[in-house]
Design a protein around this motif. Structure first.
Motif, mmCIF file in Angstrom:
data_model
loop_
_atom_site.group_PDB
_atom_site.id
_atom_site.type_symbol
_atom_site.label_atom_id
_atom_site.label_comp_id
_atom_site.label_asym_id
_atom_site.label_seq_id
_atom_site.Cartn_x
_atom_site.Cartn_y
_atom_site.Cartn_z
ATOM 1 N N MET A 115 0.828 -1.195 0.000
ATOM 2 C CA MET A 115 0.000 0.000 0.000
ATOM 3 C C MET A 115 0.865 1.249 0.000
ATOM 4 S SD MET A 115 -3.110 -1.161 -0.032
ATOM 5 C CE MET A 115 -4.069 0.267 0.466
ATOM 6 N N GLY A 116 0.379 2.283 -0.671
ATOM 7 C CA GLY A 116 1.085 3.560 -0.711
ATOM 8 C C GLY A 116 0.096 4.689 -0.918
ATOM 9 N N ASP A 117 0.596 5.908 -0.834
ATOM 10 C CA ASP A 117 -0.256 7.078 -1.023
ATOM 11 C C ASP A 117 -0.623 7.235 -2.495
ATOM 12 O OD1 ASP A 117 -0.099 7.634 1.666
ATOM 13 O OD2 ASP A 117 1.657 8.943 1.440
ATOM 14 N N ALA A 118 -1.782 7.831 -2.725
ATOM 15 C CA ALA A 118 -2.225 8.084 -4.091
ATOM 16 C C ALA A 118 -1.352 9.145 -4.741
ATOM 17 C CB ALA A 118 -3.686 8.520 -4.104
ATOM 18 N N GLN A 159 -8.872 10.457 -4.967
ATOM 19 C CA GLN A 159 -8.538 9.674 -3.791
ATOM 20 C C GLN A 159 -9.744 8.997 -3.159
ATOM 21 O OE1 GLN A 159 -6.325 12.066 -1.068
ATOM 22 N NE2 GLN A 159 -4.657 12.477 -2.503
ATOM 23 N N VAL A 160 -10.934 9.474 -3.398
ATOM 24 C CA VAL A 160 -12.138 8.890 -2.801
ATOM 25 C C VAL A 160 -12.787 7.999 -3.860
ATOM 26 C CG1 VAL A 160 -14.377 9.379 -1.765
ATOM 27 C CG2 VAL A 160 -12.438 10.916 -1.331
ATOM 28 N N PRO A 161 -13.119 6.756 -3.513
ATOM 29 C CA PRO A 161 -13.066 6.091 -2.199
ATOM 30 C C PRO A 161 -11.820 5.243 -1.992
ATOM 31 C CG PRO A 161 -14.387 4.790 -3.681
ATOM 32 C CD PRO A 161 -13.876 5.954 -4.487
ATOM 33 N N PHE A 162 -10.730 5.508 -2.729
ATOM 34 C CA PHE A 162 -9.502 4.719 -2.602
ATOM 35 C C PHE A 162 -8.350 5.643 -2.232
ATOM 36 C CE2 PHE A 162 -12.113 2.916 -6.101
ATOM 37 C CZ PHE A 162 -12.565 1.790 -5.436
ATOM 38 N N PRO A 163 -8.253 6.048 -0.964
ATOM 39 C CA PRO A 163 -7.191 6.978 -0.570
ATOM 40 C C PRO A 163 -5.799 6.377 -0.674
ATOM 41 C CG PRO A 163 -8.366 6.177 1.351
ATOM 42 C CD PRO A 163 -9.121 5.672 0.160
ATOM 43 N N GLU A 164 -5.703 5.051 -0.592
ATOM 44 C CA GLU A 164 -4.415 4.375 -0.705
ATOM 45 C C GLU A 164 -4.440 3.487 -1.944
ATOM 46 O OE1 GLU A 164 -3.973 2.346 2.986
ATOM 47 O OE2 GLU A 164 -2.999 4.050 3.955
ATOM 48 N N CYS A 168 -9.018 -1.090 -9.015
ATOM 49 C CA CYS A 168 -8.999 0.374 -8.987
ATOM 50 C C CYS A 168 -7.765 0.901 -8.258
ATOM 51 C CB CYS A 168 -10.268 0.898 -8.316
ATOM 52 S SG CYS A 168 -11.788 0.544 -9.237
ATOM 53 N N ARG A 169 -7.357 0.237 -7.202
ATOM 54 C CA ARG A 169 -6.168 0.684 -6.460
ATOM 55 C C ARG A 169 -4.878 0.470 -7.257
ATOM 56 N NH1 ARG A 169 -7.611 1.359 -1.006
ATOM 57 N NH2 ARG A 169 -9.572 0.334 -0.431
ATOM 58 N N SER A 170 -4.937 -0.321 -8.324
ATOM 59 C CA SER A 170 -3.727 -0.637 -9.100
ATOM 60 C C SER A 170 -3.631 0.146 -10.399
ATOM 61 C CB SER A 170 -3.701 -2.145 -9.413
ATOM 62 O OG SER A 170 -3.901 -2.930 -8.260
ATOM 63 N N LEU A 171 -4.726 0.703 -10.877
ATOM 64 C CA LEU A 171 -4.731 1.324 -12.201
ATOM 65 C C LEU A 171 -3.828 2.550 -12.283
ATOM 66 C CD1 LEU A 171 -8.501 1.005 -13.201
ATOM 67 C CD2 LEU A 171 -6.561 -0.177 -14.217
ATOM 68 N N ASP A 172 -3.805 3.379 -11.226
ATOM 69 C CA ASP A 172 -2.978 4.593 -11.288
ATOM 70 C C ASP A 172 -1.498 4.252 -11.352
ATOM 71 O OD1 ASP A 172 -4.490 7.088 -11.344
ATOM 72 O OD2 ASP A 172 -5.394 6.383 -9.487
ATOM 73 N N PHE A 173 -1.055 3.222 -10.628
ATOM 74 C CA PHE A 173 0.344 2.804 -10.711
ATOM 75 C C PHE A 173 0.693 2.378 -12.131
ATOM 76 C CE2 PHE A 173 3.463 -0.612 -10.804
ATOM 77 C CZ PHE A 173 4.532 -0.046 -10.129
ATOM 78 N N ALA A 174 -0.187 1.559 -12.747
ATOM 79 C CA ALA A 174 0.070 1.110 -14.109
ATOM 80 C C ALA A 174 0.067 2.274 -15.093
ATOM 81 C CB ALA A 174 -0.972 0.064 -14.510
#
Length: 478
Positions: free
Chosen positions: A318-321, A327-332, A405-411
């Motif tokens: 887990m890490g910061d957005a 960030q809502v509803p996935f702040p991390e 959803c928590r993985s898409l921004d990293f990719a």
């Protein structure tokens, strides 16, 4: 010719495919095992006649054009130079962003090295993965463009300046994925310019990289979303293109994902049936197939876990957005050791979202007795012992969508192929739209809309970057 020493004696189909034939009669076993139409062993007799006008030379040995050669020397013209890129050993997986190639300059027909092109893409459009549920076969066309910083030395040879080159695949496709059960050399098959050459045509660069990174993921996701089988599930298409290049966990994952469209297609045929015993038995049989695929997923993920553990890194954490992200509803958000491992998890979780919804529906069919007459006994098929029903509940599926959803921004930040994220985004967005019918998932739908905007921004930035460079058109597919 059959009966002539030293000539090819195989069937016409194997001869056209340039593979070894077992010479079985009346049809070779290699063709019949893979569902191809064997062309038999008859050969057309062709008579080649040399005439006095040809100075005794037949058409298979045409006269040398001495006059044309003299004119070429007098005019000082040179044949166009054709660039040929070949990967150097050791072979590397197609999903590595760095590939070592050697560039050869060969005289002959083809694009000249001096004729670089500048792309004008117009307004970039986000790839639409929405299924059409049409009956048209899947179609994809692509061009391979290469940008190599080079300089010309005193001997007029092209040499690298030491800078990294770029390989670009521009493609367009439809969103249909109807399965074509035509024979290997049938009319419909011959119309598919990518399927026609066979899997052996995609073993070398750039054809292998096009097939592994562009065509195969697009075709499999189109089949998944349209819930229609695809010919890519046949063993030869999952093995032959990788006889030279090593495989990655993503390649192995796609080997499992390609099995799901046929499962979805069968489930769609069972669902409309009335609540009868035969319907429950069909659902139970399909559920057994689903559980076998579930075990393949478990084995594959265990192997991925072992490979990542060897590097001393966790699978994800887990890490910061990222700044500017919703960030809502996935702040991390999730972070991964490599972009490839991140894409692997996105594809894995997105596929499970659709897969577990199918299993949950099958379980509902098996235990559905509504509509049967009270006098008839209710016969429920036996379910595999130890089956975790809670695993396929919509509440657990919602956790999988949150993982995607928590993985898409990293990719999106680390990958150079944002088009690969369009299909997983559609899967999670569709799930949230479904639960929205019950007044739930509003925040998640807003997040999906926000990420779609970030994805479009990334596409526009890449489009501007691509149009600033000079490219050499080297290959066309489809």
């Amino acid at each position: 010719m059959v009966g002539v020493p030293g000539k090819y004696k195989g069937c016409n189909t194997c001869r056209a495919r340039r593979v070894a034939c077992d010479n079985g009669r009346p049809f070779c076993k290699k063709c019949t095992d893979y569902g191809r139409e064997c062309g038999g062993y008859e050969r057309e007799t062709v008579f080649i006649v040399g005439t006095p006008d040809d100075k005794g030379r037949c058409s298979s040995h045409p006269p040398r054009n001495q006059l044309g050669r003299r004119k070429s020397k007098e005019n000082g013209t040179r044949p166009p130079e054709k660039l040929k890129f070949v990967t150097t050993e050791p072979w590397q997986p197609a999903w590595l962003d760095m590939v070592s190639v050697s560039c050869a300059v060969r005289p002959g027909s083809g694009p000249s090295r001096g004729k670089d092109v500048t792309l004008s893409l117009g307004s970039p459009r986000l790839f639409k993965s929405n299924p059409t549920f049409g009956h048209d076969s899947f179609r994809l066309k692509s061009r391979c463009l290469i940008h190599v910083p080079t300089r010309r030395n005193s001997s007029r040879q092209l040499t690298s300046t030491g800078s990294e080159g770029l390989c670009l695949f521009l493609y367009e496709q439809n969103s249909s994925a109807a399965y074509n059960e035509a024979p290997w050399k049938g009319t419909a098959t011959l119309g598919d310019k990518i399927r026609e050459p066979g899997p052996a045509a995609y073993q070398s660069f750039p054809a292998h990289h096009f097939f592994a990174r562009v065509y195969r993921p697009s075709a499999i996701w189109a089949a998944l979303l349209n819930r229609q089988p695809t010919y890519l599930c046949s063993p030869e298409w999952t093995v032959v293109p990788w006889e030279r290049h090593p495989r990655t966990p993503l390649d192995d994952l796609l080997d499992i994902l390609v099995l799901l469209p046929s499962i979805f297609s069968r489930a769609d045929r069972i669902t409309p049936l009335g609540p009868t015993v035969p319907r429950r038995l069909k659902a139970k049989d399909l559920l057994s197939n689903c559980l076998n695929i579930e075990r393949q997923f478990d084995i594959w993920y265990t192997m991925v876990h072992q490979k990542v553990d060897e590097t001393g890194s966790p699978l994800y954490w887990m890490g910061d957005a990222a700044p500017g992200g919703e960030q809502v509803p996935f702040p991390e958000v999730f972070h991964f050791p490599t972009p490839l491992i991140g894409l692997v998890h996105i594809y894995y979780w997105a596929a499970l979202v659709a897969f577990h919804q199918c299993i949950y529906r099958l379980l509902d069919i098996i235990f559905d007795s509504e509509g049967e007459t009270p006098s008839s006994p209710v016969v429920l098929p036996e379910i595999q012992s130890g089956l975790d029903f809670q695993k396929y509940h919509p509440a657990q599926t919602r956790i999988l969508t949150a993982n995607v959803c928590r993985s898409l921004d990293f990719a999106l930040q680390t990958m150079g192929q944002p088009d690969l994220l369009a299909a997983p985004l559609w899967v999670v967005d569709d799930f949230f739209n479904r639960i929205g019918r019950f007044g739930d998932g509003e925040l998640e739908r807003r997040w999906c809309a926000s990420f779609k905007g970030r994805l479009e921004t990334k596409c526009r930035d890449m489009s501007s970057w691509v149009q600033e460079k000079k490219w050499v058109d080297t290959r066309q597919f489809g």
